[in-house]
Design a protein around this motif. Sequence first.
Motif: not given
Length: 480
Positions: A138-143, A167-172
């Motif tokens: 869900q987070l990956s799709a939203d990113s 590592e993919t920069g989706i979350l900070d």
Amino acid sequence: MKKKIFSCLMAGIFAASILTGCGSGSSDAGTDTSTADTAASSQTAETAATTVTAEETDDSAELTPTQQIIQQAEGMTLDELAAKAIEESNGATFYGVGNSSRGKTALPLFVAYLQTIDPSYNMDFDWQQPKNNKIFDQLSADSAKSTGTFAMTLIQDGNQIQSKMVETGILDTFIPKEWADANGTTADAYEGFLPLQTLNKVFMFNNTGSKTFDNCWDFVAEGEHPLFMDIDSEVVGKNFLTMLTKPEYAAYLKDAYDQLSDDEKAYLDPVIEEEQQDASDFGLDENGAYALAWIRLWVENYNAQTDDGPICETLTSASATDQSGLLVYSKLRSIEESAETSVNNITVAAYQDGYEGIGGYGYCHYLFVTDNSPLPWTACAFISYLTTTKDGFSAWGKDMGGYSSNPEVMEETEAEYNHKEGGFVDGVDTYPAKDDRGYEWWTTDGKLVLEDPQYCADSDWTIGSWIEGLTKWSPEAATE
């Protein structure tokens, strides 16, 4: 990010000083005292330090817009963040997503806090809790959106967070100033993710029979099939098993093994011997084979369940004689006492005098701002509220077995809820299993195995793959 650049450069400084005059390849080699080499090392350090200053100056240009806001927010108090949140989100809708449903309970408390500053403030909110580990999808799709739907997340499973989200920069990661102060650090100095809390899964057994479990190896003894939430249902279970191979926890297993009788060892020794080669291949220390043997016996024999709730209901039943399991400690809170079911039908293994070895597993709920957050200031304020105030943590703090990462909030929470006497009724210790001994006890005397996201991520292609290979052998077959 500045912290990553600084860490890499300091590693380079350290490596340069080692290579200048080391006597071996290890990091604790003796120091070469020659004047020329010392001067060269000092010059290298001075040059690198100058580079650090230059890199730190330019680093803000490399940050995303959300990371730039986080950099500012990390120097602000909760009240200062609240003012920013009010300005940003008044009249808006805040979307959060998490592994815990209690974010839905905490959000109205946060809104009420903001209304103490500005009575006219109003914010709608929606909190989602995806099932079956779908939160990462869900987070990956939203990113993929330029501006996402979700402002922040509360998420577990350090391994996947590290590899799929950070590592993919989706979350900070955002480190609240007052949280850092309470932990004796600063946002710049702190390494790692921001935990809301540590939860524990602990070994328990039904005590209505004659069988005892006074050593962690008893749960993988011949004929045992402990109840366990299958790693396909909750991947933190795989992280638990991976963590057992870390030297400090492998040592716990070896020490507990040494306390067993010769008859008990006779069942285990062939498995330990078979795992010596795997331990060598994985680069584990001298106790690695004991960890791999415990993991293998556990995976090949546990009775797979889809949730900790049913495990708790089973173990507290009078008819579950001699059964055992590893489950979230706080599940005991939901047991309704009856003639058939009682908390007194179970024993928390680590609470026994003389118990040997690991008492369970500790894993975290981590808090992140999404890198494409539509409300980054509000997300930072909410995260600060959750981690720096007792009221913010109350949605989780009301139950035993969940410990705030903020020592001040942890102390305030215990003062209000008195979990150490959770089993007392009218001043009488009626249900001793519910007397939570607390984070300090569990992480020392209780020998709780604590999740290390980086260790799990680094080990995933070796030990993690090996564990997944073991799971192809159906645990359910052990009970048929």
